[in-house]
Structures are given as C-alpha cells and as structure tokens.
Scaffold this active site. Structure first.
Site, mmCIF file in Angstrom:
data_model
loop_
_atom_site.group_PDB
_atom_site.id
_atom_site.type_symbol
_atom_site.label_atom_id
_atom_site.label_comp_id
_atom_site.label_asym_id
_atom_site.label_seq_id
_atom_site.Cartn_x
_atom_site.Cartn_y
_atom_site.Cartn_z
ATOM 1 N N HIS A 118 -38.266 5.274 -15.350
ATOM 2 C CA HIS A 118 -38.697 6.650 -15.040
ATOM 3 C C HIS A 118 -39.498 6.651 -13.746
ATOM 4 O O HIS A 118 -40.335 5.785 -13.560
ATOM 5 C CB HIS A 118 -39.572 7.188 -16.173
ATOM 6 C CG HIS A 118 -40.138 8.540 -15.866
ATOM 7 N ND1 HIS A 118 -39.381 9.680 -15.909
ATOM 8 C CD2 HIS A 118 -41.378 8.923 -15.469
ATOM 9 C CE1 HIS A 118 -40.136 10.718 -15.573
ATOM 10 N NE2 HIS A 118 -41.350 10.283 -15.296
ATOM 11 N N GLY B 8 0.789 -1.231 0.000
ATOM 12 C CA GLY B 8 0.000 0.000 0.000
ATOM 13 C C GLY B 8 0.819 1.279 0.000
ATOM 14 O O GLY B 8 1.953 1.342 -0.487
ATOM 15 N N GLY C 137 -7.168 18.060 -3.451
ATOM 16 C CA GLY C 137 -7.398 16.849 -4.244
ATOM 17 C C GLY C 137 -8.542 16.064 -3.631
ATOM 18 O O GLY C 137 -9.436 16.623 -2.987
HETATM 19 P P1 FAD Z 1 -3.329 -0.547 1.785
HETATM 20 O O1 FAD Z 1 -4.796 -0.490 1.937
HETATM 21 O O2 FAD Z 1 -2.530 0.652 2.117
HETATM 22 O O3 FAD Z 1 -2.854 -1.777 2.685
HETATM 23 C C1 FAD Z 1 -1.512 -2.118 2.824
HETATM 24 C C2 FAD Z 1 -1.337 -2.867 4.133
HETATM 25 O O4 FAD Z 1 -0.012 -3.374 4.186
HETATM 26 C C3 FAD Z 1 -1.505 -2.004 5.381
HETATM 27 O O5 FAD Z 1 -2.286 -2.675 6.333
HETATM 28 C C4 FAD Z 1 -0.068 -1.827 5.896
HETATM 29 O O6 FAD Z 1 -0.013 -1.670 7.294
HETATM 30 C C5 FAD Z 1 0.532 -3.150 5.490
HETATM 31 N N1 FAD Z 1 1.984 -3.136 5.345
HETATM 32 C C6 FAD Z 1 2.749 -2.207 4.717
HETATM 33 N N2 FAD Z 1 4.053 -2.590 4.730
HETATM 34 C C7 FAD Z 1 4.102 -3.786 5.380
HETATM 35 C C8 FAD Z 1 5.137 -4.687 5.695
HETATM 36 N N3 FAD Z 1 6.389 -4.474 5.301
HETATM 37 N N4 FAD Z 1 4.838 -5.803 6.393
HETATM 38 C C9 FAD Z 1 3.544 -6.053 6.773
HETATM 39 N N5 FAD Z 1 2.522 -5.234 6.484
HETATM 40 C C10 FAD Z 1 2.798 -4.127 5.781
HETATM 41 N N6 FAD Z 1 -9.943 4.377 -2.571
HETATM 42 C C11 FAD Z 1 -11.116 4.094 -3.175
HETATM 43 O O7 FAD Z 1 -11.139 3.311 -4.126
HETATM 44 N N7 FAD Z 1 -12.287 4.653 -2.749
HETATM 45 C C12 FAD Z 1 -12.319 5.513 -1.713
HETATM 46 O O8 FAD Z 1 -13.387 5.998 -1.351
HETATM 47 C C13 FAD Z 1 -11.109 5.830 -1.055
HETATM 48 N N8 FAD Z 1 -11.095 6.676 -0.006
HETATM 49 C C14 FAD Z 1 -9.925 6.919 0.646
HETATM 50 C C15 FAD Z 1 -9.937 7.804 1.714
HETATM 51 C C16 FAD Z 1 -8.775 8.088 2.398
HETATM 52 C C17 FAD Z 1 -8.812 9.018 3.566
HETATM 53 C C18 FAD Z 1 -7.564 7.459 2.001
HETATM 54 C C19 FAD Z 1 -6.303 7.726 2.747
HETATM 55 C C20 FAD Z 1 -7.537 6.591 0.928
HETATM 56 C C21 FAD Z 1 -8.718 6.320 0.231
HETATM 57 N N9 FAD Z 1 -8.747 5.489 -0.871
HETATM 58 C C22 FAD Z 1 -9.920 5.223 -1.519
HETATM 59 C C23 FAD Z 1 -7.527 4.832 -1.372
HETATM 60 C C24 FAD Z 1 -7.482 3.392 -0.863
HETATM 61 O O9 FAD Z 1 -7.518 3.411 0.545
HETATM 62 C C25 FAD Z 1 -6.216 2.717 -1.359
HETATM 63 O O10 FAD Z 1 -6.160 2.799 -2.765
HETATM 64 C C26 FAD Z 1 -6.214 1.264 -0.962
HETATM 65 O O11 FAD Z 1 -6.293 1.105 0.438
HETATM 66 C C27 FAD Z 1 -4.937 0.576 -1.451
HETATM 67 O O12 FAD Z 1 -4.991 -0.753 -1.110
HETATM 68 P P2 FAD Z 1 -3.674 -1.612 -0.922
HETATM 69 O O13 FAD Z 1 -4.144 -2.978 -0.530
HETATM 70 O O14 FAD Z 1 -2.795 -1.464 -2.068
HETATM 71 O O15 FAD Z 1 -2.905 -0.955 0.320
HETATM 72 P P1 NAD Z 2 -4.478 13.886 -4.688
HETATM 73 O O1 NAD Z 2 -3.400 13.599 -5.640
HETATM 74 O O2 NAD Z 2 -5.861 13.532 -5.045
HETATM 75 O O3 NAD Z 2 -4.501 15.439 -4.362
HETATM 76 C C1 NAD Z 2 -3.390 16.100 -3.871
HETATM 77 C C2 NAD Z 2 -3.535 17.565 -4.214
HETATM 78 O O4 NAD Z 2 -2.543 18.277 -3.510
HETATM 79 C C3 NAD Z 2 -3.329 17.835 -5.693
HETATM 80 O O5 NAD Z 2 -4.346 18.670 -6.167
HETATM 81 C C4 NAD Z 2 -1.961 18.515 -5.739
HETATM 82 O O6 NAD Z 2 -1.861 19.438 -6.786
HETATM 83 C C5 NAD Z 2 -1.934 19.195 -4.387
HETATM 84 N N1 NAD Z 2 -0.595 19.450 -3.861
HETATM 85 C C6 NAD Z 2 0.513 18.692 -3.947
HETATM 86 N N2 NAD Z 2 1.534 19.255 -3.259
HETATM 87 C C7 NAD Z 2 1.043 20.395 -2.707
HETATM 88 C C8 NAD Z 2 1.596 21.413 -1.883
HETATM 89 N N3 NAD Z 2 2.853 21.342 -1.451
HETATM 90 N N4 NAD Z 2 0.805 22.438 -1.522
HETATM 91 C C9 NAD Z 2 -0.496 22.504 -1.928
HETATM 92 N N5 NAD Z 2 -1.067 21.572 -2.721
HETATM 93 C C10 NAD Z 2 -0.312 20.526 -3.103
HETATM 94 O O7 NAD Z 2 -4.015 13.215 -3.301
HETATM 95 P P2 NAD Z 2 -4.804 13.033 -1.937
HETATM 96 O O8 NAD Z 2 -6.004 13.882 -1.896
HETATM 97 O O9 NAD Z 2 -3.770 13.148 -0.878
HETATM 98 O O10 NAD Z 2 -5.257 11.531 -2.032
HETATM 99 C C11 NAD Z 2 -4.297 10.516 -2.302
HETATM 100 C C12 NAD Z 2 -4.909 9.439 -3.113
HETATM 101 O O11 NAD Z 2 -5.758 8.633 -2.298
HETATM 102 C C13 NAD Z 2 -5.831 9.920 -4.219
HETATM 103 O O12 NAD Z 2 -5.132 10.309 -5.365
HETATM 104 C C14 NAD Z 2 -6.650 8.714 -4.476
HETATM 105 O O13 NAD Z 2 -5.927 7.855 -5.312
HETATM 106 C C15 NAD Z 2 -6.789 8.108 -3.104
HETATM 107 N N6 NAD Z 2 -8.107 8.474 -2.544
HETATM 108 C C16 NAD Z 2 -9.220 8.112 -3.232
HETATM 109 C C17 NAD Z 2 -10.455 8.478 -2.762
HETATM 110 C C18 NAD Z 2 -11.661 8.096 -3.534
HETATM 111 O O14 NAD Z 2 -11.550 7.215 -4.383
HETATM 112 N N7 NAD Z 2 -12.807 8.694 -3.286
HETATM 113 C C19 NAD Z 2 -10.571 9.213 -1.601
HETATM 114 C C20 NAD Z 2 -9.419 9.590 -0.934
HETATM 115 C C21 NAD Z 2 -8.185 9.196 -1.421
#
Ligand code: FAD
Ligand code: NAD
Length: 473
Positions: free
Chosen positions: A450, A152, A190
């Site tokens: 609809h 992740g 973002g």
């Molecule tokens: P992760 O979910 O990051 O999981 C990785 C896991 O690996 C973690 O538990 C971590 O602790 C563990 N890990 C890391 N390194 C090690 C290691 N060396 N040994 C053992 N364990 C380890 N995406 C969407 O599609 N829809 C959304 O609405 C959405 N909302 C989001 C809102 C927020 C606030 C954030 C931060 C992200 C959001 N995302 C969303 C993005 C989404 O969370 C990630 O794309 C997704 O979790 C990635 O999945 P992953 O399995 O690759 O990694």
């Molecule tokens: P993001 O890439 O969506 O947005 C980051 C924003 O910060 C961009 O607009 C960028 O131009 C700006 N930025 C970068 N450096 C900056 C600086 N120094 N000062 C001011 N602005 C700056 O990243 P995020 O919002 O941190 O989210 C990370 C990722 O997590 C997303 O790209 C997305 O892949 C995932 N995520 C997905 C969802 C969803 O699917 N609904 C929700 C949350 C997060």
C-alpha cells in the site's frame, strides 16, 4: 560459410531470433536468414516487432503521452509549463534511435551466441534444404537437421483503400508522419487502430476510426471494452461502428466513402491508416515439392508443439495459428528449441497475456465472461475500480477497473481483465496466478503493498467473494 547447420531459422523476429538463441544455448549450430531492410536500406534484426511494430509504436505512445500530460494534465498538479511546442521529426528520430539500439543489441546477442546472420531471402525446399538468396550475391542451397519457419506477418490490404506509401498507409507509415495530420482517418478500430489513433490524437489530430463490426474490441471482455470506449470518447477519439468502406479517393484531401446503418457516408481526412488485421508471410515460402501444409488463410499448419507436417520442420510466431503477439512467438521459439534438444518444452496457450497500450491501458489474460457463458462454465466475478485506490488517486489516473472471473465451484481464476493505469504491468501478477492455477482466494490472501495500483487486483479478488474492503459489495 558452411552450407550445413543443426538448425536454420527463416525470419529474425521475436519468434525466430529468440528460438535461435535458445537453440545456440543448447549447443546447436544455428543460422538465421532474414530479409528485412530498414528505410535506409540497412539489414536489421528483430522483425516486425522491433523495427516497425511493438517497439517503435510504444516509443511514439510514450512520447505523445508526455506531450499530452504536459499540455493538459500537469496543471492539476500545480505545475505550470509555458511555451510547449512539438518537434515531430525529433520524436520520430528518437523512435528510430530506440529501434536502432535494440536491433543492434540482437546483433550483439547473435555474435555472443555464435549465430550466423544470413541477410536475404529464404525458401524451404524438400529434404530439409533451404534456398538462400542473399541481398548481394548468388543463391545457395543450405541444409539443416531442423528448420524453423518464423516469417511473421504483414498488414492486410483492402481494395477499397489501396496504400499509397505516404498518405494512405499501414501501421508502418503511421509511425513515420513528419507532421501532425489535422484530420486522421483510421480503417479498423482494433489494436493498431487504437494505438496509432491514440498517438496522433494526443499530438493534436482529429481522429476518426471506422470499424466494420457493430461491436467494439470483440476479443476483449465487453464490460472492460465498454468502459474503455467511454474513456476514449472523452479523449476525443471518435469510433464509428458498423462501417463498410467502399472507396477512397486521394486528391488534395483523402475522401473516404463508406456505408453504415444510415446509408452512404463520406469523410475528408489528411492521412488515412489502414489497420484491418495482418496476414501470414507464406507466399512462396516453400517450394511445391517441399509439400508444406498451410490452411485456407495461409497460416502454416502446426500441432500444439509447432511441428509442421514435415518431420524436422517447425513453424512459430505470427505465421501460425494463435494470437499475433511477440511474446507468444518467442515462447514458441523456446519450446521448439527445447524439444529439439530432447527437453520438455511447452506453451500454455491459456495464459497468454494481451495488452493494448492506449491510455488507460487495456490488459487481459484468460477467458472473457462471454466465452465462459458460451462454454457453459459456471463462474462468478469481482470488479474493483481504480478510483477507490489511493495510489491511482494520488497519480490522478483513477479511470478504469479490474475484473476477476473465477470458477463458481472451484474458485480457480479463469480470466482477469483490466483497463486502467499501468495494467500492462499489473497483468503479470494475474498471468502468474493463472499459470499456478491459483484461486481468487489465493490472490485475496496475498499481501499487496500500500499504496499501489496492485491493490485494485487484490480488491477485485476479494470482490469475487463479495468482501472487497473499499467498496460496497
Ligand atoms: P515478425 O516479427 O514479423 O518477423 C518475421 C521476419 O521474417 C521479418 O524480419 C521478415 O522480414 C522476415 N521474413 C519473412 N519472410 C522471409 C523470407 N522468406 N526469408 C527471409 N526473411 C523473411 N505484439 C506484441 O506482443 N506487443 C505489442 O505491443 C505489439 N505491437 C505491435 C505494433 C504494431 C504496429 C504491429 C504491426 C505489430 C505489433 N505487435 C505487437 C505484433 C508483433 O509485432 C508480432 O506478433 C511479432 O512481430 C511476430 O513475430 P514473428 O517473429 O512471428 O514475426
Ligand atoms: P485487429 O484484428 O486487432 O483489428 C482489426 C480491426 O479492423 C477489427 O476490429 C476488425 O473488425 C476491423 N476490420 C476488418 N476489416 C475491416 C474493414 N474492411 N473495414 C473496417 N474495419 C475492418 O488487427 P490490427 O489492429 O491490424 O492488428 C493486427 C495484429 O497485430 C493484432 O491483432 C495483434 O495481434 C497485433 N498487434 C498487437 C499489439 C499489442 O499487443 N499491443 C499492437 C499492435 C498490433
């Protein structure tokens, strides 16, 4: 506990745990190593998505939307509610319960699929071995025929605004405030900035977002982004673009110093969220002699099938190229499992839907108009506003639009972009249409019930051919 498996997965987020379940379904003996621990110290499956990402953020978005509707929208429906008050700790508690229920569900799925959950840190070694350091106890060396890296990502930190844990926070801290900050600053407008900003704005914070770029929501079709920005401004979300944050001082208030086109500026806030993107968890993920190839930004290098440079070692989810989305990672996990079992798994990277869960929601799949122009692909588009659909009017949620872009000659749908009510659900139809390589005409000839919001999708498809019914074309 044995030391040898068919598959070891490192990371139990949506990429790793879904891949692990698919491997187990295909008859493989699977162990999943995950190091995540909740704020109470308990290990928890589900990674960022379930613990501190997709799920808790949506729980808070829903709670805050209820509050906002009761406060300012029910009156129009003739419903008078007096004495509304807010219990933020209860809101956070409910969010934690949603997370606990869902992560507990994965634990049950692991049991049902006979997947071993190893709680601790994993590190890739040479020769398909993994060093496993449990939270409690001594390090062990495990081996497997195949290894999936699914570690992740984590928030990017910036020197101008170091995180303090409770006042200057990442998205994780922004989901833990126990009271509504009077003034909330957000660095980065973002996806996270807009979702977290929306939560606290609805609950009463004055929210200001400082965005580095001059453009707004660069990955989004700019016609939709412009519409969304107008709607956010009406809600009171203040988005300042072209801002470079230079320094933050955390005293009685937090002073945020930044520069924009007019020179040096500063603002005072009570809490500050830093949401400027995320970076892959690859620091120390592999020993030197494992020879795992990563790119200059730290992503594990993979081909279209998520194979790394090491035979038998795969990487999926946020730790590899492509959008950082839970469903993208899950599909990669499934693909890798199926290919290990000799099946023909694949991921169609051209039809990954995106949703930003603001109100109204922004959703899209495929390419934007700007991308098509840049690629020189001839196209035509049709748009339709929700305001002209009966359902959106009845719901009193008529802001927003659907835009469908199709190839000018073949009519194949190349991109669908929406801002409006429940577009997180409406995008599924567009995604399926694109997966089936449908034309705009196919959608135009599909009967939509609809009155539904999906009629806006139907009308936008008709509008591609300038024959929308409830609009002057
Ligand atoms: P992760 O979910 O990051 O999981 C990785 C896991 O690996 C973690 O538990 C971590 O602790 C563990 N890990 C890391 N390194 C090690 C290691 N060396 N040994 C053992 N364990 C380890 N995406 C969407 O599609 N829809 C959304 O609405 C959405 N909302 C989001 C809102 C927020 C606030 C954030 C931060 C992200 C959001 N995302 C969303 C993005 C989404 O969370 C990630 O794309 C997704 O979790 C990635 O999945 P992953 O399995 O690759 O990694
Ligand atoms: P993001 O890439 O969506 O947005 C980051 C924003 O910060 C961009 O607009 C960028 O131009 C700006 N930025 C970068 N450096 C900056 C600086 N120094 N000062 C001011 N602005 C700056 O990243 P995020 O919002 O941190 O989210 C990370 C990722 O997590 C997303 O790209 C997305 O892949 C995932 N995520 C997905 C969802 C969803 O699917 N609904 C929700 C949350 C997060």
């Amino acid at each position: 506990m044995t030391n040898s498996y068919d598959v070891i997965v490192i990371g139990a987020g949506p990429a790793g745990y879904v891949g692990a379940i698919r491997c187990a379904q295909l008859g493989m003996r699977v162990a999943v190593i995950d190091e995540y621990r909740r704020k109470d110290g308990e290990p928890s499956l589900g990674g960022t998505c379930l613990n501190v990402g997709c799920i808790p953020s949506k729980a808070l978005l829903d709670s805050s939307e209820h509050y906002h509707r009761v406060q300012s929208q029910l009156g129009q429906h003739g419903i008078k509610v007096d004495g509304v008050s807010l219990d933020v700790p209860q809101m956070i508690k409910r969010k934690d319960k949603v997370v606990a229920d869902l992560t507990g569900g994965i634990k049950q799925l692991f049991k049902a699929n006979d997947i071993e959950w190893l709680q601790g840190h994993g590190k890739l070694l040479a020769d398909r071995q993994v060093a496993f350091k449990p939270h409690k106890g001594k390090e062990k060396t495990l081996s497997a025929d195949n290894i999936i890296l699914a570690t992740g990502s984590r928030p990017i930190e910036i020197g101008a605004a170091p995180l303090t844990g409770d006042r200057i926070v990442s998205s994780t801290g922004a989901q833990e405030f126990q009271e509504v900050p009077k003034r909330l600053g957000v660095i980065g407008a973002g996806v996270i900035g807009l979702e977290m900003g929306s939560v606290w704005n609805r609950l009463g914070s004055k929210v200001v977002l400082l965005e580095a770029q001059d453009s707004f929501l660069t990955p989004v079709d700019q016609q939709v982004a412009r519409e969304a920005k107008k709607l956010f401004a009406k809600q009171g979300l203040e988005i300042r673009q072209g801002c470079r944050v230079t320094e933050t001082r955390d005293g009685k208030n937090i002073s945020v110093h930044y520069e924009d086109k007019d020179g040096k500026q500063h603002m005072q806030v009570d809490r500050l969220v830093v949401s400027v993107g995320r970076r892959p968890n690859t620091d120390g993920l592999a020993s030197e002699d494992a020879d795992l190839l990563t790119d200059e930004r730290g992503f594990v290098h993979v081909n279209d099938y998520c194979e790394t440079n090491i035979p038998g070692v795969y990487a999926v989810g946020d730790v590899v190229r492509g959008p950082m989305l839970a469903h993208k990672g899950s599909e990669e996990g499934v693909m890798v499992a199926e290919r290990m079992a000799g099946h023909a798994g694949h991921v169609n990277y051209d039809t990954i839907p995106w949703v930003i869960y603001t109100d109204p929601e922004i959703a899209w799949v495929g390419r934007t108009e700007a991308q098509l122009k840049a690629a020189g692909i001839p196209h035509r588009s049709g748009t339709f506003g929700f305001g002209a659909t009966g359902r959106a009017r009845a719901m009193d949620q008529s802001d927003g639009m659907v835009k469908i872009i199709a190839h000018a000659e073949t009519d194949r749908i190349l991109g669908v972009h929406m801002v409006g009510p429940q577009t997180s659900e409406l995008i599924a139809e567009a995604t399926l249409a694109m997966e089936y390589e449908a034309s705009a005409e196919d959608l135009a000839r599909t009967i939509h019930a609809h009155p539904t919001l999906s009629e806006a999708v139907h009308e936008a498809a008709l509008a591609v051919d300038k024959r929308a019914i409830h609009k002057a074309n």
